[in-house]
Design an enzyme around this catalytic site. Structure first.
Site, PDB file in Angstrom:
ATOM      1  N   ASN A 143      -1.693  -6.692  -4.332  1.00  0.00           N
ATOM      2  CA  ASN A 143      -1.183  -6.413  -2.987  1.00  0.00           C
ATOM      3  C   ASN A 143      -0.618  -7.730  -2.448  1.00  0.00           C
ATOM      4  OD1 ASN A 143      -0.735  -5.982  -0.302  1.00  0.00           O
ATOM      5  ND2 ASN A 143      -2.838  -5.370   0.201  1.00  0.00           N
ATOM      6  N   ASP A 202     -10.674  -4.229  -0.461  1.00  0.00           N
ATOM      7  CA  ASP A 202     -11.210  -2.949  -0.933  1.00  0.00           C
ATOM      8  C   ASP A 202     -10.221  -1.796  -0.791  1.00  0.00           C
ATOM      9  OD1 ASP A 202     -13.833  -3.831  -1.729  1.00  0.00           O
ATOM     10  OD2 ASP A 202     -14.176  -4.249   0.395  1.00  0.00           O
ATOM     11  N   GLY A 233      -8.631 -10.044  -0.650  1.00  0.00           N
ATOM     12  CA  GLY A 233      -8.424  -9.405   0.652  1.00  0.00           C
ATOM     13  C   GLY A 233      -9.349  -9.977   1.695  1.00  0.00           C
ATOM     14  N   ARG A 297      -6.536  -9.049  16.410  1.00  0.00           N
ATOM     15  CA  ARG A 297      -6.429  -9.502  15.017  1.00  0.00           C
ATOM     16  C   ARG A 297      -6.349 -11.028  14.908  1.00  0.00           C
ATOM     17  NH1 ARG A 297      -5.839  -7.756  10.023  1.00  0.00           N
ATOM     18  NH2 ARG A 297      -6.234  -5.558   9.759  1.00  0.00           N
ATOM     19  N   GLY A 468     -13.299   0.952   4.382  1.00  0.00           N
ATOM     20  CA  GLY A 468     -12.581  -0.016   5.216  1.00  0.00           C
ATOM     21  C   GLY A 468     -11.238   0.489   5.728  1.00  0.00           C
ATOM     22  N   GLU A 469     -10.834   1.685   5.320  1.00  0.00           N
ATOM     23  CA  GLU A 469      -9.549   2.235   5.768  1.00  0.00           C
ATOM     24  C   GLU A 469      -9.820   3.313   6.823  1.00  0.00           C
ATOM     25  OE1 GLU A 469      -6.461   1.214   4.087  1.00  0.00           O
ATOM     26  OE2 GLU A 469      -7.878  -0.305   3.400  1.00  0.00           O
TER      27      GLU A 469
HETATM   28  N1  LIG Z   1       2.999  -3.904  -0.504  1.00  0.00           N
HETATM   29  C1  LIG Z   1       2.273  -3.384   0.456  1.00  0.00           C
HETATM   30  N2  LIG Z   1       2.747  -3.253   1.711  1.00  0.00           N
HETATM   31  C2  LIG Z   1       2.005  -2.763   2.707  1.00  0.00           C
HETATM   32  N3  LIG Z   1       0.730  -2.337   2.555  1.00  0.00           N
HETATM   33  C3  LIG Z   1       0.195  -2.444   1.342  1.00  0.00           C
HETATM   34  C4  LIG Z   1       0.927  -2.976   0.236  1.00  0.00           C
HETATM   35  N4  LIG Z   1       0.127  -2.963  -0.853  1.00  0.00           N
HETATM   36  C5  LIG Z   1      -1.051  -2.449  -0.441  1.00  0.00           C
HETATM   37  N5  LIG Z   1      -1.014  -2.130   0.870  1.00  0.00           N
HETATM   38  C6  LIG Z   1      -2.076  -1.595   1.721  1.00  0.00           C
HETATM   39  O1  LIG Z   1      -2.774  -2.675   2.327  1.00  0.00           O
HETATM   40  C7  LIG Z   1      -4.068  -2.226   2.708  1.00  0.00           C
HETATM   41  C8  LIG Z   1      -5.063  -3.377   2.584  1.00  0.00           C
HETATM   42  O2  LIG Z   1      -5.279  -3.600   1.260  1.00  0.00           O
HETATM   43  P1  LIG Z   1      -6.336  -4.558   0.606  1.00  0.00           P
HETATM   44  O3  LIG Z   1      -6.861  -3.838  -0.561  1.00  0.00           O
HETATM   45  O4  LIG Z   1      -5.743  -5.860   0.279  1.00  0.00           O
HETATM   46  O5  LIG Z   1      -7.542  -4.616   1.625  1.00  0.00           O
HETATM   47  P2  LIG Z   1      -7.953  -5.568   2.836  1.00  0.00           P
HETATM   48  O6  LIG Z   1      -9.173  -6.306   2.521  1.00  0.00           O
HETATM   49  O7  LIG Z   1      -8.025  -4.665   4.020  1.00  0.00           O
HETATM   50  O8  LIG Z   1      -6.785  -6.597   2.896  1.00  0.00           O
HETATM   51  P3  LIG Z   1      -6.249  -7.599   4.002  1.00  0.00           P
HETATM   52  O9  LIG Z   1      -6.577  -8.963   3.508  1.00  0.00           O
HETATM   53  O10 LIG Z   1      -4.774  -7.324   4.006  1.00  0.00           O
HETATM   54  O11 LIG Z   1      -6.911  -7.267   5.328  1.00  0.00           O
HETATM   55  C9  LIG Z   1      -4.360  -1.012   1.834  1.00  0.00           C
HETATM   56  O12 LIG Z   1      -4.467   0.121   2.649  1.00  0.00           O
HETATM   57  C10 LIG Z   1      -3.132  -0.875   0.964  1.00  0.00           C
HETATM   58  O13 LIG Z   1      -2.725   0.462   0.826  1.00  0.00           O
END
Ligand SMILES: Nc1ncnc2c1ncn2[C@@H]1O[C@H](COP(=O)(O)OP(=O)(O)OP(=O)(O)O)[C@@H](O)[C@H]1O
Length: 502
Positions: A143, A202, A233, A297, A468-469
């Site tokens: 990601n 996650d 993440g 944020r 987490g979503e």
């Molecule tokens: N290229 C992208 N553009 C936008 N969103 C994305 C992309 N790739 C993944 N995502 C979304 O980003 C979200 C966060 O993903 P990640 O698994 O990194 O978790 P996180 O810990 O919440 O990350 P973050 O560090 O961004 O807060 C997921 O819902 C994923 O679907």
């Protein structure tokens, strides 16, 4: 350096095979005066070669002895290879405060030493890998926005060299949009990869499990292809639970040495939809503190704590209707269940079982959220719900072992409920009790092991968090499928978390 974590991982070198193998000669002498001895859990290198003039002289003084010894934990051995150039052993060595880097030892091997060296190399690799698969074929998904945009750089700098040194076969792809990982995985050839590695938080593993779950042969796909995380993440619970680290390079090593571990997954139904969750579902103060604080944020990691404290000060309640298919209700019995699981052999899935998995996702034993509520479910009063948190992994974020009795493959989720009207001081004590592993035993923390539940929010607006979503704020039903998914874990048995106190 031995294993970088002190969690419950067993040392693979302690497996009975090591006893048998070590009965043979486990020392190889190379370059005339370098002995390489395989011990119980390490490789001991004793180098008595005369040093070159430059190395002998230090500040104009002659060094006393030219003998150097060096011990490398077998867990850290990545590869050993005999080529026309000689013997190369690659291994992970301590680098930065928390991380590792790849190092190599190289020795010439004469023609007549080759056969002996080959046997020794096989012995070393058998012990260094134990039951872990070597040369894993990895589909790496990055990601690009993970880890404040540093995921790609972190992967290439800290994880890729570890995979390369272990001769993993790697296919890297960046996600371009939300939901992309699900789309990629839905189309993936499950015979081409051993594991899908998410360089993310996650969110990506959640998408990957759901991509595998969408395949027509979902049961087989989830059994065959393991899911793993290189922590990039903000919430990296998967890596903390399975690898015992939030460090990119150490997680890469844990993936290289990772044991295929069957892990329960949870089906969630909402309206007509069915999704899979691997980590947690929350409703109430934790979901609100996590998802309802987007406006702040800029605070970074403090956002959650701030949001939590504000809500606690207001003593907010989140009324809901809740019914649980309770399996174990009592804290003592939950501890006994954990101990029995921990002392039993680790569950394994045989290749025959993998091949014989059902075609699609397993049937829902309790129907969906739209069906009548099963009669034997316990109705829990939810008018004053403060926090509802269901977990399928122990650690929910760094230093937060929220579900210490959670185990990967017992077919049960751990559900914590806390009344929203308890005194504020008690709630604040709970926050400090978690790092001390005292949270589980607090009287106001109700914990149940359950096979399923249904939760219906009574308010119109709010947050439900899954792994987490954010998901729609509406009625939700969950049920656990024992050992449906597969992960790569360090211990092959338990999470890298302290269990409940005795
Ligand atoms: N290229 C992208 N553009 C936008 N969103 C994305 C992309 N790739 C993944 N995502 C979304 O980003 C979200 C966060 O993903 P990640 O698994 O990194 O978790 P996180 O810990 O919440 O990350 P973050 O560090 O961004 O807060 C997921 O819902 C994923 O679907």
């Amino acid at each position: 350096m031995t294993s970088p974590s002190n969690g419950p991982s067993s040392n693979h070198a302690d497996q009975p095979d090591s006893q048998r193998l070590l009965q043979h000669d486990s020392t190889l002498t190379v370059a005339q005066s370098v002995s390489l001895s395989i011990g119980g859990d390490s490789l001991l290198v004793v180098d008595e070669r005369p040093k070159s003039k430059d190395q002998r002289a230090c500040c104009g003084l002659l060094a006393k002895s030219s003998k150097t010894t060096h011990s490398i934990g077998l867990y850290n051995i990545l590869d050993a290879d005999l080529s026309p150039a000689g013997l190369t052993i690659t291994y992970a060595q301590a680098a930065t405060k928390d991380g590792i880097s790849v190092a190599a030892l190289e020795y010439p091997i004469s023609e007549k030493e080759k056969a002996n060296a080959q046997t020794w190399v096989s012995q070393l690799l058998d012990l260094a890998y134990g039951e872990a698969q070597r040369y894993k074929r990895l589909k790496v998904l990055i990601n690009p926005f993970g880890g404040k945009g540093a995921a790609s750089k972190s992967y290439h700098k800290h994880a890729a060299p570890v995979f390369a040194a272990a001769r993993c076969v790697v296919d890297v792809q960046q996600t371009t949009h939300r939901g992309h990982a699900t789309e990629i995985v839905e189309q993936i050839d499950i015979d081409a990869y051993d594991a899908i590695v998410c360089c993310s938080g996650d969110g990506l593993p959640y998408e990957v499990f759901n991509g595998l779950g969408k395949k027509p042969n979902a049961g087989e796909a989830l059994a065959k292809v393991a899911v793993a995380m290189v922590p990039c993440g903000s919430g990296n619970a998967m890596a903390w639970n399975l690898c015992g680290t939030g460090n990119v390079s150490v997680a890469a090593l844990a993936i290289v040495k990772g044991l295929r571990t069957p892990m329960d997954l949870v089906s969630l139904t909402q309206g007509n939809t069915r999704t899979l969750s691997f980590l947690s579902q929350s409703f109430g103060v934790i979901a609100e503190s996590d998802l309802g604080t987007d406006n702040i944020r800029w605070m970074g990691a403090h956002r959650f704590t701030y949001g939590f404290l504000v809500r606690i000060m207001q003593r907010t309640v989140y009324p809901c209707d809740l019914a649980i298919k309770v399996e174990i209700d009592d804290k003592r019995a939950i501890k006994d269940h954990y101990n029995t699981y921990a002392h039993n052999p680790a569950p394994r899935r045989s290749p025959e079982e993998t091949a014989g998995q059902s075609k699609g996702l397993p049937e829902l034993r309790y129907g969906t959220v739209q069906d009548d509520l099963p009669k034997d479910w316990e109705v829990i009063p939810g008018e004053e719900m403060g926090n509802f948190y269901a977990g399928k992994m122990a650690i929910v974020s760094k230093d937060t072992n929220f579900f210490p009795a959670s185990v990967p493959n017992d077919g049960l989720m751990d559900i914590v409920t806390i009344n929203g009207t308890i005194p504020r001081t008690t709630t604040l004590k709970m926050m400090t009790a978690i790092p001390e592993n005292e949270f589980f035993d607090m009287p106001d923390v109700k914990i149940r092991k359950a096979a399923a539940y249904r939760l219906v929010p009574r308010q119109k607006e709010g947050y439900i968090s899954v792994d987490g979503e954010s998901i729609p704020f509406e009625a939700l039903q969950a049920e656990v499928h024992k050992g449906l998914g597969t992960v790569l874990s360090k211990s092959g048995h338990l999470y890298e978390a302290e269990g409940p106190r005795p």
